[in-house]
Scaffold this active site. Structure first.
Site, PDB file in Angstrom:
ATOM      1  N   GLU A 166     -40.793  58.890 -54.238  1.00 29.70           N
ATOM      2  CA  GLU A 166     -41.456  59.698 -55.116  1.00 29.70           C
ATOM      3  C   GLU A 166     -42.194  58.733 -55.933  1.00 29.70           C
ATOM      4  O   GLU A 166     -41.929  57.269 -56.145  1.00 29.70           O
ATOM      5  CB  GLU A 166     -40.332  60.199 -55.906  1.00 29.70           C
ATOM      6  CG  GLU A 166     -40.954  60.843 -57.438  1.00 29.70           C
ATOM      7  CD  GLU A 166     -41.476  62.371 -57.022  1.00 29.70           C
ATOM      8  OE1 GLU A 166     -42.709  62.370 -56.156  1.00 29.70           O
ATOM      9  OE2 GLU A 166     -41.102  63.058 -57.550  1.00 29.70           O
ATOM     10  N   ASP A 168     -40.858  62.372 -63.881  1.00 28.00           N
ATOM     11  CA  ASP A 168     -41.412  62.614 -65.320  1.00 28.00           C
ATOM     12  C   ASP A 168     -40.134  63.701 -65.908  1.00 28.00           C
ATOM     13  O   ASP A 168     -38.935  63.064 -66.369  1.00 28.00           O
ATOM     14  CB  ASP A 168     -42.732  63.353 -65.269  1.00 28.00           C
ATOM     15  CG  ASP A 168     -43.373  63.741 -66.394  1.00 28.00           C
ATOM     16  OD1 ASP A 168     -42.628  63.408 -67.593  1.00 28.00           O
ATOM     17  OD2 ASP A 168     -44.516  64.035 -66.799  1.00 28.00           O
ATOM     18  N   ASP A 214     -52.825  61.266 -59.337  1.00 27.69           N
ATOM     19  CA  ASP A 214     -54.093  61.802 -59.668  1.00 27.69           C
ATOM     20  C   ASP A 214     -54.260  62.566 -60.874  1.00 27.69           C
ATOM     21  O   ASP A 214     -53.013  62.774 -61.524  1.00 27.69           O
ATOM     22  CB  ASP A 214     -54.471  62.786 -58.534  1.00 27.69           C
ATOM     23  CG  ASP A 214     -53.729  64.175 -58.515  1.00 27.69           C
ATOM     24  OD1 ASP A 214     -54.532  65.186 -58.872  1.00 27.69           O
ATOM     25  OD2 ASP A 214     -52.666  64.036 -58.585  1.00 27.69           O
TER      26      ASP A 214
END
Length: 181
Positions: free
Chosen positions: A101, A105, A161
């Site tokens: 991963e 979060d 991103d």
């Protein structure tokens, strides 16, 4: 496309990332030393750079597969609804599996993926995350290996991103909005 202007401040250098990946690869290789082949599952799209560098450092026979799960889309906040957009091509039943991963979060995506893959009865299932933001966790999940623990900052680079931009940066950078902060 982002509507607010922003700059990116380097947070973790490319050199630091490379050194940490070497250390992690040694630990993982030790943990899976007896495996006949490790299935390394990259969570797309954010982990593609990390998984490429990690598997090149692993001194093990590996098979690479990908799973695409999303709880963000182009947003900065998790929707908490995890969707599987692309499933594995290969079988993991009875096999050693390492899930890769980019960032943990809230934990929703990794938690969902772990449960999904456990239902397929792998021999062993372990996880690694390049980045961990424990202060944001909403689901009780922790990767077996972590590259870097970071504060609650919005980050990009090294595959991660912001609205499909900045994945190509060789470092991890903190996004800082320059207007309307």
């Amino acid at each position: 496309m982002p509507t607010r202007p922003y700059v990116i401040d380097e947070m973790i250098s490319a050199k630091s990332i490379a050194a940490r990946i070497e250390d992690l690869a040694r630990e993982i290789a030790g943990s899976f030393a007896e495996t006949d082949k490790l299935v390394v599952v990259g969570l797309l799209r954010g982990s593609f750079v990390f998984i490429a560098d990690l598997v090149r450092e692993l001194d093990l026979p590996v098979e690479v597969d990908f799973l695409e799960a999303s709880s963000y889309g182009d947003a900065m906040e998790s929707s908490k609804e995890v969707r599987i957009l692309k499933d594995l091509r290969g079988e993991i039943h009875g096999r050693d599996v390492l899930v890769v991963e980019d960032i943990v979060d809230t934990g929703f995506t990794l938690h969902h993926v772990i449960n999904l893959l456990k239902s397929r009865e792998p021999k062993r299932l372990r996880t690694i995350a390049l980045l961990d933001k424990p202060v944001r966790r909403e689901v009780d999940v922790k990767a077996d290996w972590t590259g870097f623990e970071i504060p609650d900052e919005f980050v990009v680079g090294y595959g991660i991103d912001f609205a499909q931009r900045n994945r190509n940066l060789p470092f991890i950078g903190k996004v800082r909005f320059t207007e309307g902060d």
